[in-house]
Motif scaffolding. Structure first.
Motif, mmCIF file in Angstrom:
data_model
loop_
_atom_site.group_PDB
_atom_site.id
_atom_site.type_symbol
_atom_site.label_atom_id
_atom_site.label_comp_id
_atom_site.label_asym_id
_atom_site.label_seq_id
_atom_site.Cartn_x
_atom_site.Cartn_y
_atom_site.Cartn_z
ATOM 1 N N GLU A 1 -10.038 4.657 -10.851
ATOM 2 C CA GLU A 1 -9.792 3.414 -10.146
ATOM 3 C C GLU A 1 -9.464 2.392 -11.221
ATOM 4 O O GLU A 1 -10.337 1.946 -11.941
ATOM 5 C CB GLU A 1 -11.043 3.012 -9.348
ATOM 6 C CG GLU A 1 -10.737 1.911 -8.363
ATOM 7 C CD GLU A 1 -11.960 1.458 -7.576
ATOM 8 O OE1 GLU A 1 -12.726 2.334 -7.127
ATOM 9 O OE2 GLU A 1 -12.121 0.244 -7.436
ATOM 10 N N GLU A 2 -8.189 2.105 -11.370
ATOM 11 C CA GLU A 2 -7.736 1.244 -12.464
ATOM 12 C C GLU A 2 -6.977 0.032 -11.929
ATOM 13 O O GLU A 2 -5.942 0.182 -11.291
ATOM 14 C CB GLU A 2 -6.792 2.037 -13.381
ATOM 15 C CG GLU A 2 -7.467 2.970 -14.340
ATOM 16 C CD GLU A 2 -7.934 2.281 -15.609
ATOM 17 O OE1 GLU A 2 -9.027 2.623 -16.075
ATOM 18 O OE2 GLU A 2 -7.222 1.395 -16.105
ATOM 19 N N PRO A 3 -7.487 -1.156 -12.178
ATOM 20 C CA PRO A 3 -6.741 -2.344 -11.753
ATOM 21 C C PRO A 3 -5.575 -2.625 -12.703
ATOM 22 O O PRO A 3 -5.627 -2.247 -13.877
ATOM 23 C CB PRO A 3 -7.778 -3.461 -11.821
ATOM 24 C CG PRO A 3 -8.769 -3.002 -12.816
ATOM 25 C CD PRO A 3 -8.740 -1.502 -12.845
ATOM 26 N N GLN B 1 -5.653 4.254 -7.524
ATOM 27 C CA GLN B 1 -6.869 4.928 -7.103
ATOM 28 C C GLN B 1 -6.543 6.342 -6.666
ATOM 29 O O GLN B 1 -5.617 6.554 -5.882
ATOM 30 C CB GLN B 1 -7.451 4.166 -5.913
ATOM 31 C CG GLN B 1 -8.937 4.136 -5.878
ATOM 32 C CD GLN B 1 -9.444 3.219 -4.770
ATOM 33 O OE1 GLN B 1 -8.676 2.556 -4.092
ATOM 34 N NE2 GLN B 1 -10.740 3.191 -4.590
ATOM 35 N N GLY B 2 -7.307 7.297 -7.185
ATOM 36 C CA GLY B 2 -7.083 8.666 -6.731
ATOM 37 C C GLY B 2 -7.479 9.689 -7.767
ATOM 38 O O GLY B 2 -8.039 9.374 -8.814
ATOM 39 N N ASN B 3 -7.158 10.921 -7.442
ATOM 40 C CA ASN B 3 -7.466 12.039 -8.306
ATOM 41 C C ASN B 3 -6.249 12.278 -9.182
ATOM 42 O O ASN B 3 -5.242 12.797 -8.740
ATOM 43 C CB ASN B 3 -7.758 13.255 -7.417
ATOM 44 C CG ASN B 3 -8.643 14.248 -8.116
ATOM 45 O OD1 ASN B 3 -8.251 15.385 -8.308
ATOM 46 N ND2 ASN B 3 -9.821 13.832 -8.517
ATOM 47 N N LYS C 1 -4.179 -1.926 -7.716
ATOM 48 C CA LYS C 1 -5.179 -0.969 -8.143
ATOM 49 C C LYS C 1 -4.620 0.433 -7.942
ATOM 50 O O LYS C 1 -4.042 0.734 -6.907
ATOM 51 C CB LYS C 1 -6.422 -1.168 -7.269
ATOM 52 C CG LYS C 1 -7.671 -0.575 -7.816
ATOM 53 C CD LYS C 1 -8.888 -1.111 -7.062
ATOM 54 C CE LYS C 1 -8.864 -0.669 -5.609
ATOM 55 N NZ LYS C 1 -10.070 -1.072 -4.861
ATOM 56 N N SER D 1 -3.139 6.605 -4.618
ATOM 57 C CA SER D 1 -2.819 5.400 -3.865
ATOM 58 C C SER D 1 -2.699 4.201 -4.788
ATOM 59 O O SER D 1 -3.383 4.082 -5.810
ATOM 60 C CB SER D 1 -3.853 5.169 -2.766
ATOM 61 O OG SER D 1 -4.768 4.183 -3.163
ATOM 62 N N CYS D 2 -1.787 3.338 -4.434
ATOM 63 C CA CYS D 2 -1.503 2.160 -5.234
ATOM 64 C C CYS D 2 -1.397 1.011 -4.249
ATOM 65 O O CYS D 2 -0.502 0.991 -3.406
ATOM 66 C CB CYS D 2 -0.195 2.392 -5.974
ATOM 67 S SG CYS D 2 0.291 1.038 -7.018
ATOM 68 N N ASP E 1 0.865 -1.168 0.000
ATOM 69 C CA ASP E 1 0.000 0.000 0.000
ATOM 70 C C ASP E 1 0.903 1.219 0.000
ATOM 71 O O ASP E 1 1.502 1.550 1.010
ATOM 72 C CB ASP E 1 -0.865 -0.036 1.275
ATOM 73 C CG ASP E 1 -2.137 0.767 1.112
ATOM 74 O OD1 ASP E 1 -2.181 1.617 0.201
ATOM 75 O OD2 ASP E 1 -3.071 0.544 1.892
ATOM 76 N N ASP F 1 -11.198 11.428 -10.902
ATOM 77 C CA ASP F 1 -11.082 10.317 -9.958
ATOM 78 C C ASP F 1 -11.056 9.022 -10.736
ATOM 79 O O ASP F 1 -11.951 8.750 -11.522
ATOM 80 C CB ASP F 1 -12.286 10.303 -9.002
ATOM 81 C CG ASP F 1 -12.078 11.267 -7.858
ATOM 82 O OD1 ASP F 1 -10.936 11.349 -7.366
ATOM 83 O OD2 ASP F 1 -13.042 11.930 -7.460
#
Ligand code: ZN
Length: 123
Positions: A62-64, A43-45, A41, A23-24, A16, A60
């Motif tokens: 959210e990409e896996p 995730q963030g702006n 994943k 965040s990753c 994390d 915003d």
């Protein structure tokens, strides 16, 4: 965050981290003698630039992602989601930065240009 590939165990480990407020997080594990896998994943702006007007905007996301890291030279047959680390060090910050960069290199339109698209359909 950097980890030696040979020290990665076969059981899943959590990671994390944060790269510039993005965040990753996810899991990594060893999948072979010279190979580890990372599933995570982003995730963030994220800051993007519009492909039509060039304006910078934030979205915003959210990409896996799922990649393999190997400490051997790449073979031609290996797929694109393989990262080579010949020094044996898995650099999570670098991996997350390159995942973010690949999201940014995709095609994006800002809110204004998305509206123009709909506007043009009416003509
Ligand atoms: Zn635009």
């Amino acid at each position: 965050m950097q980890i030696l590939l040979r020290k990665i165990r076969e059981t899943e480990n959590r990671f994390d981290i944060k790269v510039d407020e993005i965040s990753c997080s996810g899991y990594f594990w060893r999948s072979g003698k010279h190979k580890a896998e990372i599933e995570g994943k982003i995730q963030g702006n994220i800051s993007l630039s519009c492909d039509r007007c060039g304006e910078q905007f934030f979205e915003d996301i959210e990409e896996p992602f799922h990649i393999e890291v190997i400490d051997q030279p790449l073979k031609v047959t290996d797929c694109l989601d393989v990262i080579e680390c010949l020094d044996g060090i898995v650099d999570f910050d670098m991996i997350c930065k390159s995942e973010i960069a690949s999201i940014q290199s995709e095609y994006h339109l800002c809110e204004k240009c998305k509206d123009i698209d709909e506007f043009e359909i009416e003509y």
